[in-house]
Scaffold this active site. Structure first.
Site, PDB file in Angstrom:
ATOM      1  N   GLU A  52       0.825  -1.211   0.000  1.00  0.00           N
ATOM      2  CA  GLU A  52       0.000   0.000   0.000  1.00  0.00           C
ATOM      3  C   GLU A  52       0.860   1.263   0.000  1.00  0.00           C
ATOM      4  O   GLU A  52       0.550   2.231  -0.674  1.00  0.00           O
ATOM      5  CB  GLU A  52      -0.946   0.012   1.217  1.00  0.00           C
ATOM      6  CG  GLU A  52      -2.060  -1.013   1.143  1.00  0.00           C
ATOM      7  CD  GLU A  52      -2.999  -0.795  -0.037  1.00  0.00           C
ATOM      8  OE1 GLU A  52      -3.051   0.325  -0.570  1.00  0.00           O
ATOM      9  OE2 GLU A  52      -3.659  -1.771  -0.445  1.00  0.00           O
ATOM     10  N   TYR A 135      -6.542   5.832   5.175  1.00  0.00           N
ATOM     11  CA  TYR A 135      -6.571   4.942   4.016  1.00  0.00           C
ATOM     12  C   TYR A 135      -5.753   3.670   4.296  1.00  0.00           C
ATOM     13  O   TYR A 135      -6.234   2.549   4.117  1.00  0.00           O
ATOM     14  CB  TYR A 135      -6.033   5.663   2.761  1.00  0.00           C
ATOM     15  CG  TYR A 135      -5.742   4.665   1.675  1.00  0.00           C
ATOM     16  CD1 TYR A 135      -6.761   4.195   0.863  1.00  0.00           C
ATOM     17  CD2 TYR A 135      -4.464   4.121   1.520  1.00  0.00           C
ATOM     18  CE1 TYR A 135      -6.519   3.215  -0.085  1.00  0.00           C
ATOM     19  CE2 TYR A 135      -4.209   3.145   0.582  1.00  0.00           C
ATOM     20  CZ  TYR A 135      -5.246   2.698  -0.228  1.00  0.00           C
ATOM     21  OH  TYR A 135      -4.996   1.726  -1.138  1.00  0.00           O
ATOM     22  N   ASP A 153      -9.221   6.197  -1.821  1.00  0.00           N
ATOM     23  CA  ASP A 153      -8.037   6.758  -2.477  1.00  0.00           C
ATOM     24  C   ASP A 153      -8.517   7.469  -3.743  1.00  0.00           C
ATOM     25  O   ASP A 153      -9.733   7.656  -3.930  1.00  0.00           O
ATOM     26  CB  ASP A 153      -7.006   5.655  -2.778  1.00  0.00           C
ATOM     27  CG  ASP A 153      -7.504   4.679  -3.846  1.00  0.00           C
ATOM     28  OD1 ASP A 153      -8.706   4.732  -4.204  1.00  0.00           O
ATOM     29  OD2 ASP A 153      -6.692   3.882  -4.336  1.00  0.00           O
TER      30      ASP A 153
END
Ligand code: SF4
Length: 373
Positions: A52, A135, A153
């Protein structure tokens, strides 16, 4: 008229969303069309966290190799926590936005200190990790542990703004908060990690910024923007500032098989702690040779003279578009440079963390055979 002026109200209305059917359509599409990406084959929260962070600001195709090499080098959070910053920057070199690598290292050390090798399972605990925001906390815990935590996102933002034809700036209140609520409402059925990844995948491969492939979209019959033929007007993002051009010059100062590099300060806003050829910013190319020799003498105690121009290298760092003019510089004496500069043998350069553009110059020098003993 501005894009948004046609809308009578800027406040997004609360809407009925998140029906099971909507999510099922998405999951069914994801099952059939998801790309076989390496981080989708694991439930290891550490590996998911690494992927990520790498995927922020970097294309999937670029990340794949870095991700695999990273996990070979630092297979666990504990291996990463024990690494040095030099090791971490070296593994990250070429990926750009190096503060991400330092944040991963800082986060790994925090996790080992506070949680041992058993990583936390809740978004709230991950939010305490340095460098982790809502996030990342949602992505890691939903995918690794099935936590019912949404993610928003850029891809998710675009899909939701189009699906519900939402006016306004999605990066600001009230729409930013509304998007988190809408993303959470979609976690009504299925595994939250799958729903989150499906939403991001839809944005990345179908609902793209330009020319979305609506005919391949599982939500085409429900999408308000598509229904009005106005998909591309959403999201209403503010215009990006124009890139700022910067002219720089750097010196390749070599003596036999050794070359002079300087280490950026740990607090430097760009390329902190990395090794670079001595460089200066100039107002125009014609000023470069004089500015370089002055900087070499005054800053690093290495008086020299410019011999030849080696080339022009263009690269981008955040909003800066840099044109870097590289010169070969000869020096007399100067065995003991100062201010973070030192001589390195060509054979040692592979172990150092260099920004991609400086790595290209180093490789050019090595390929010419000048860095061989
Ligand atoms: Fe995006 Fe088109 Fe799907 Fe709407 S129908 S969500 S605009 S791809």
């Amino acid at each position: 008229m501005s894009k948004s002026a046609a809308h009578p109200s800027r406040r997004p209305r609360r809407r009925a969303v998140g029906s099971e059917h909507e999510t099922e359509l998405l999951l069914d599409w994801y099952e059939r069309h998801q790309r076989p990406l390496p981080w989708r084959r694991t439930k290891d929260p550490y590996a998911i966290w690494v992927s990520e962070v790498m995927l922020q600001q970097t294309q999937v195709a670029t990340v794949i190799d870095y991700y695999q090499r990273w996990l070979e080098r630092f297979p666990t959070v504990s291996a990463l926590a024990q690494a040095t910053e030099d090791d971490v920057l070296h593994a990250w070199q070429g990926l750009g936005y190096y503060s991400r690598a330092r944040r991963l290292l800082e986060g790994a050390r925090y996790l080992i200190r506070e949680h041992g090798s058993e990583l936390p399972k809740t978004p709230a605990a991950w939010l305490d990790v340095p460098g982790v925001g809502r996030y990342t906390a949602g992505a890691v815990t939903s995918i690794a542990f099935g936590a019912k935590a949404p993610v928003v996102d850029g891809n998710v933002m675009r899909v939701l703004c189009r699906l519900y034809a939402l006016p306004g700036n999605p990066q600001k209140a009230p729409l930013a908060g509304e998007l988190w609520r809408l993303a959470e409402a979609l976690l009504v059925t299925g595994a939250p990690g799958d729903v989150n990844q499906a939403l991001m995948e839809l944005g990345a491969t179908v609902c793209q910024p330009k020319a979305p492939k609506c005919s391949a979209c599982p939500w085409r019959s429900r999408c308000r923007a598509h229904a009005t033929g106005q998909a591309e007007r959403y999201p209403e993002l503010p215009e990006r500032p124009k890139p700022t051009p910067v002219v720089m010059a750097c010196a390749l100062v070599s003596r036999g098989e050794r070359v002079l590099l300087t280490q950026q300060a740990a607090s430097a806003p760009r390329w902190a702690s990395m090794w670079l050829f001595p460089a200066v910013e100039v107002s125009a190319e014609r000023d470069a040779p004089r500015a370089l020799t002055r900087a070499l003498g005054e800053r690093y105690g290495v008086p020299g003279r410019v011999l030849t121009k080696l080339g022009v290298f263009k690269h981008a760092v955040t909003r800066y578009r840099i044109t870097l003019h590289a010169y070969a510089v000869a020096v007399d004496g100067a065995e003991r440079p100062r201010a973070g500069a030192r001589w390195w043998a060509g054979a040692e350069l592979g172990e150092l963390a260099l920004p991609a553009v400086h790595r290209r110059i180093a490789n050019q020098w090595l390929a010419a055979g000048t860095g061989s003993p």
